[in-house]
Design an enzyme around this catalytic site. Structure first.
Site, short mmCIF file in Angstrom:
data_model
loop_
_atom_site.label_atom_id
_atom_site.label_comp_id
_atom_site.label_asym_id
_atom_site.label_seq_id
_atom_site.Cartn_x
_atom_site.Cartn_y
_atom_site.Cartn_z
N LYS A 48 0.85 -1.19 0.00
CA LYS A 48 0.00 0.00 0.00
C LYS A 48 0.89 1.23 0.00
CE LYS A 48 -1.78 2.87 2.72
NZ LYS A 48 -1.86 4.05 1.80
N GLU B 60 10.38 1.50 9.84
CA GLU B 60 11.42 2.45 9.44
C GLU B 60 10.78 3.84 9.55
OE1 GLU B 60 13.50 3.74 5.35
OE2 GLU B 60 13.56 1.58 5.74
N CYS C 216 14.14 10.77 5.37
CA CYS C 216 14.17 10.38 6.78
C CYS C 216 15.57 10.49 7.38
CB CYS C 216 13.64 8.96 6.94
SG CYS C 216 14.47 7.74 5.90
N GLU D 117 11.11 16.32 13.65
CA GLU D 117 11.46 16.12 12.25
C GLU D 117 10.67 17.12 11.40
OE1 GLU D 117 12.21 12.37 9.32
OE2 GLU D 117 10.34 12.36 10.43
#
Length: 512
Positions: A193, A268, A302, A403
């Site tokens: 997905k 992750e 990331c 982040e």
């Protein structure tokens, strides 16, 4: 499906998709065919223009169920092949990707907003992923264990069966290949997905895999929202493991859903990586490295080096130089060959970046460069943001702890080696990190002491499918890529064979 033509780049989407799906349709790729969704309408937006260019329907539970049936059937067929035959077919997958590389790159550039030259590199890396794991198919061997009895004891690496993989919008085709290749190498079938915002290249990739001769249904792409389609896939009893790439908040929710079914995950997640420059470093190289670490992909990575830790003696010099350099980076339309920094992928993320930078300034950070929407000819309504350098940042500020996922670097001073390590580890994340220094001993000491799954010395963002990748702390657990990533897709079975001639049947640990 409908196309809304507003720009030459968007106009190309229909033609590009028609090369793979001639009927002009779009939906989920299930068992070798496009299947329309059953849920709410999803509209895709071109990040460079903020114009809609395609709509499709959320897959929903019934489409997920069809994907699961196809996956279970195909997995049995795939696992029944000789390992070397699977390897040859995986190599054929890489050939298909290389042959369609330009079309994939163009689709990725338009839908994800990434510079076309970056997309071309990432598509070739996907081909390399299938080539690498093609070589592993007939080398995934077990062990013979010298148990203290007459038994022959050996281990087998066996697939989970069907795995559900959920991938993000920042690197759609790259993360699709990153997960699919080791999964099918190990003998699994896949329900993938992708982000509902960027489903195009993942869907095309699944078709290319089948064009290579892999059984129909081995790789299914279920397109739609996470809370509907993704949740249905995790809840389906065919799913034996979940792999997720995305935010810590969503990762926690996915891990909880998997735990209710007592199935494992690989997560992750995000990062707030520390990029450390000592005063003995090659400053010219470090400046270039620092720019690449945070401004490539418009900071939507990331492992972005979004915390730049600089030894105090050279702090002002580094801030001035990286600020000056950032103003020279070409921000532009993603399909332009000259563009180095494209738009932010979506309006929600663009607004988050703006809000976090404003909050940082409110806490005392100083904008040394950027800090505003970038003006791009032909992209007046697009989500372009200037490469931004924040100086005078304290590691306790939110811009140093959250982040940002945009082209924003927070520059933080440090005194000495111990201070640099303490600042680097003062984060709930632990995905990546780097150090720039001429002192070899210091480089190894810091690499050993910084909490990060990947660490670079005098470089940044060197990543290859051969090497394991993953995080510490809230950056997740488990590993992708490399041999370790392959093992994540296997379960180890221990087999015992009694070789004694007319020996007694043994129970428990008795050897009498």
């Amino acid at each position: 499906m409908s196309f809304v033509v507003a720009h030459q780049g968007e106009e190309e989407v229909a033609a590009l998709l028609a090369e793979f799906f001639p009927k002009g349709e779009f939906g989920s790729w299930i068992g070798g065919a496009l299947v329309p969704g059953t849920g709410a309408e999803v509209t895709l937006i071109n990040p460079a223009t903020a114009e809609a260019f395609l709509t499709y329907q959320d897959a929903g539970e019934s489409v997920v169920a069809a994907a699961a049936i196809a996956a279970v059937k195909a997995q049995a067929s795939w696992w029944g092949l000789a390992a070397s035959a699977r390897g040859r077919l995986m190599w054929s997958c890489s050939v298909q990707v290389r042959n369609a590389a330009e079309q994939l790159a163009q689709l990725e550039s338009i839908s994800a907003g990434k510079p076309i030259r970056d997309c071309r590199v990432e598509v070739i890396k996907v081909a390399e992923m299938f080539e690498y794991y093609a070589g592993w198919c007939d080398k995934l061997t077990g062990q013979v264990i010298a148990v203290p009895t007459s038994h022959l004891n050996y281990t087998r690496h066996e697939p989970y069966g069907v795995v559900t993989q959920i991938t993000p919008w920042n690197a759609p085709v790259f993360t699709a290949g990153w997960q699919i290749a080791p999964a099918i190498c190990a003998g699994n079938a896949v329900m993938l997905k992708p982000s509902e915002l960027t489903p195009l290249t993942s869907t095309v990739l699944a078709k290319l895999i089948e064009d290579a001769g892999v059984p129909s249904g081995l790789v299914n792409v279920i397109n739609g929202y996470g809370h509907t389609t993704g949740a249905a896939a995790i809840a389906h009893r065919a799913t034996s493991k979940v792999i997720f790439v995305g935010s810590p908040k969503t990762g926690a929710a996915i891990a909880s859903a998997a735990a209710l079914r007592v199935i494992p995950c690989v997560l992750e997640l995000g990062g707030k990586s520390a990029n450390i420059i000592f005063d003995d470093a090659d400053i010219d190289r470090a400046i270039v490295g620092a720019q690449a670490a945070v401004f490539a992909a418009a900071g939507q990575s990331c492992v972005s080096g979004s915390r730049l830790l600089v030894q105090r003696r050279i702090y002002d010099q580094v801030v001035e130089r990286i600020a000056n350099a950032s103003t020279k980076l070409p921000v532009g339309l993603p399909w332009s060959e000259q563009t180095m920094i494209g738009p932010i992928n979506n309006a929600t993320q663009f607004e988050r970046i703006q809000a976090l930078v404003a909050e940082g300034v409110g806490e005392g950070a100083v904008i040394a460069a950027g800090g505003q929407r970038a003006e791009v000819k032909g992209g007046q309504n697009g989500y372009f943001y200037q490469p931004t350098v924040l100086a005078n940042v304290d590691n306790r500020m939110r811009v140093a702890q959250e982040e940002i996922f945009g082209p924003v670097v927070s520059v933080i001073p440090f005194e000495d080696e111990a201070d640099a390590i303490a600042l680097a580890n003062d984060s709930r994340f632990g995905l990546g990190g780097a150090v720039w220094t001429a002192n070899v001993g210091r480089a190894h000491r810091i690499a050993a002491q910084v909490n990060a799954g990947t660490f670079w010395v005098n470089c940044y963002k060197a990543i290859n499918v051969m090497s394991p990748f993953g995080g510490f702390g809230e950056s997740g657990y488990g590993r992708s890529s490399g041999y370790e990533g392959l093992l994540e897709y296997t379960r180890t079975k221990s087999v015992w064979v009694d070789t004694a001639q007319d020996g007694p049947i043994q129970f428990g640990y008795s050897v009498e």
